[in-house]
Design a protein around this motif. Structure first.
Motif, PDB file in Angstrom:
ATOM      1  N   ASP A   1      -9.406  -0.627  -6.123  1.00  0.00           N
ATOM      2  CA  ASP A   1     -10.438  -0.462  -5.109  1.00  0.00           C
ATOM      3  C   ASP A   1      -9.939  -0.772  -3.694  1.00  0.00           C
ATOM      4  O   ASP A   1     -10.171   0.006  -2.771  1.00  0.00           O
ATOM      5  CB  ASP A   1     -11.643  -1.341  -5.447  1.00  0.00           C
ATOM      6  CG  ASP A   1     -12.821  -1.075  -4.540  1.00  0.00           C
ATOM      7  OD1 ASP A   1     -13.237   0.094  -4.441  1.00  0.00           O
ATOM      8  OD2 ASP A   1     -13.334  -2.035  -3.938  1.00  0.00           O
ATOM      9  N   ASP A   2      -9.251  -1.889  -3.520  1.00  0.00           N
ATOM     10  CA  ASP A   2      -8.761  -2.256  -2.186  1.00  0.00           C
ATOM     11  C   ASP A   2      -7.790  -1.219  -1.636  1.00  0.00           C
ATOM     12  O   ASP A   2      -7.848  -0.861  -0.455  1.00  0.00           O
ATOM     13  CB  ASP A   2      -8.071  -3.622  -2.214  1.00  0.00           C
ATOM     14  CG  ASP A   2      -9.042  -4.763  -2.458  1.00  0.00           C
ATOM     15  OD1 ASP A   2     -10.255  -4.585  -2.243  1.00  0.00           O
ATOM     16  OD2 ASP A   2      -8.573  -5.844  -2.870  1.00  0.00           O
ATOM     17  N   GLU A   3      -6.897  -0.727  -2.488  1.00  0.00           N
ATOM     18  CA  GLU A   3      -5.903   0.253  -2.049  1.00  0.00           C
ATOM     19  C   GLU A   3      -6.572   1.579  -1.693  1.00  0.00           C
ATOM     20  O   GLU A   3      -6.186   2.239  -0.717  1.00  0.00           O
ATOM     21  CB  GLU A   3      -4.852   0.465  -3.145  1.00  0.00           C
ATOM     22  CG  GLU A   3      -3.926  -0.719  -3.342  1.00  0.00           C
ATOM     23  CD  GLU A   3      -4.601  -1.942  -3.954  1.00  0.00           C
ATOM     24  OE1 GLU A   3      -4.129  -3.059  -3.691  1.00  0.00           O
ATOM     25  OE2 GLU A   3      -5.613  -1.799  -4.687  1.00  0.00           O
ATOM     26  N   MET A   4      -7.582   1.967  -2.470  1.00  0.00           N
ATOM     27  CA  MET A   4      -8.286   3.220  -2.193  1.00  0.00           C
ATOM     28  C   MET A   4      -9.053   3.128  -0.873  1.00  0.00           C
ATOM     29  O   MET A   4      -9.120   4.103  -0.129  1.00  0.00           O
ATOM     30  CB  MET A   4      -9.245   3.566  -3.336  1.00  0.00           C
ATOM     31  CG  MET A   4      -8.562   3.872  -4.661  1.00  0.00           C
ATOM     32  SD  MET A   4      -7.362   5.228  -4.604  1.00  0.00           S
ATOM     33  CE  MET A   4      -8.424   6.601  -4.186  1.00  0.00           C
ATOM     34  N   LYS A   5      -9.591   1.975  -0.576  1.00  0.00           N
ATOM     35  CA  LYS A   5     -10.326   1.799   0.676  1.00  0.00           C
ATOM     36  C   LYS A   5      -9.399   1.692   1.877  1.00  0.00           C
ATOM     37  O   LYS A   5      -9.768   2.087   2.986  1.00  0.00           O
ATOM     38  CB  LYS A   5     -11.203   0.553   0.601  1.00  0.00           C
ATOM     39  CG  LYS A   5     -12.389   0.709  -0.305  1.00  0.00           C
ATOM     40  CD  LYS A   5     -13.184  -0.578  -0.393  1.00  0.00           C
ATOM     41  CE  LYS A   5     -14.386  -0.417  -1.311  1.00  0.00           C
ATOM     42  NZ  LYS A   5     -15.066  -1.705  -1.534  1.00  0.00           N
ATOM     43  N   ALA A   6      -8.206   1.175   1.671  1.00  0.00           N
ATOM     44  CA  ALA A   6      -7.307   0.897   2.793  1.00  0.00           C
ATOM     45  C   ALA A   6      -6.386   2.060   3.142  1.00  0.00           C
ATOM     46  O   ALA A   6      -6.319   2.453   4.302  1.00  0.00           O
ATOM     47  CB  ALA A   6      -6.471  -0.351   2.499  1.00  0.00           C
ATOM     48  N   SER A   7      -5.656   2.604   2.163  1.00  0.00           N
ATOM     49  CA  SER A   7      -4.623   3.551   2.560  1.00  0.00           C
ATOM     50  C   SER A   7      -4.361   4.702   1.596  1.00  0.00           C
ATOM     51  O   SER A   7      -3.735   5.676   1.978  1.00  0.00           O
ATOM     52  CB  SER A   7      -3.308   2.810   2.814  1.00  0.00           C
ATOM     53  OG  SER A   7      -2.893   2.156   1.635  1.00  0.00           O
ATOM     54  N   VAL A   8      -4.802   4.613   0.368  1.00  0.00           N
ATOM     55  CA  VAL A   8      -4.554   5.696  -0.580  1.00  0.00           C
ATOM     56  C   VAL A   8      -5.644   6.755  -0.399  1.00  0.00           C
ATOM     57  O   VAL A   8      -6.831   6.456  -0.487  1.00  0.00           O
ATOM     58  CB  VAL A   8      -4.538   5.180  -2.039  1.00  0.00           C
ATOM     59  CG1 VAL A   8      -4.419   6.333  -3.016  1.00  0.00           C
ATOM     60  CG2 VAL A   8      -3.383   4.192  -2.239  1.00  0.00           C
ATOM     61  N   HIS A   9      -5.217   7.969  -0.141  1.00  0.00           N
ATOM     62  CA  HIS A   9      -6.158   9.060   0.088  1.00  0.00           C
ATOM     63  C   HIS A   9      -6.551   9.753  -1.214  1.00  0.00           C
ATOM     64  O   HIS A   9      -7.703  10.142  -1.395  1.00  0.00           O
ATOM     65  CB  HIS A   9      -5.558  10.084   1.057  1.00  0.00           C
ATOM     66  CG  HIS A   9      -6.426  11.279   1.266  1.00  0.00           C
ATOM     67  ND1 HIS A   9      -7.580  11.231   2.022  1.00  0.00           N
ATOM     68  CD2 HIS A   9      -6.329  12.545   0.799  1.00  0.00           C
ATOM     69  CE1 HIS A   9      -8.147  12.424   2.021  1.00  0.00           C
ATOM     70  NE2 HIS A   9      -7.414  13.239   1.284  1.00  0.00           N
ATOM     71  N   ALA A  10      -5.578   9.929  -2.110  1.00  0.00           N
ATOM     72  CA  ALA A  10      -5.838  10.664  -3.344  1.00  0.00           C
ATOM     73  C   ALA A  10      -5.101  10.018  -4.516  1.00  0.00           C
ATOM     74  O   ALA A  10      -3.974   9.542  -4.371  1.00  0.00           O
ATOM     75  CB  ALA A  10      -5.391  12.112  -3.197  1.00  0.00           C
TER      76      ALA A  10
END
Length: 89
Positions: A69-78
């Motif tokens: 969740d944190d990575e998806m909100k911060a910098s991972v687009h897909a």
């Protein structure tokens, strides 16, 4: 730590996978939405874990997304998720 390493570490800790691949596919999305210089925006995860046995595909994908969740909100687009059957490993 690279985003690839972060994703690998988080999924390893959460699911104790029998098989885990984290592939940075950012280079093949150059110029597309969400792409940034330096990459680490588009990933593919291949995972096999007994934690997913008996879960629907939707529940499996939700579990991975929640773990990241944190990575998806911060910098991972897909994030493409491939869940492999644990019995095949």
């Amino acid at each position: 730590m690279s985003m690839t390493d972060t994703i690998h570490a988080k999924l390893s800790e959460k699911f104790a996978p029998l098989h885990l691949e984290v592939i940075d596919e950012s280079a093949s999305h150059h110029g597309h939405a969400g792409w940034r210089e330096g990459g680490e925006t588009h990933f593919r995860v291949r995972i096999a874990t007994r934690d997913f046995d008996g879960m629907s595909r939707v529940a499996q994908h939700r579990a991975v997304m929640l773990a990241l969740d944190d990575e998806m909100k911060a910098s991972v687009h897909a994030l493409a998720i491939e869940v492999l059957p644990s019995g095949s490993i």
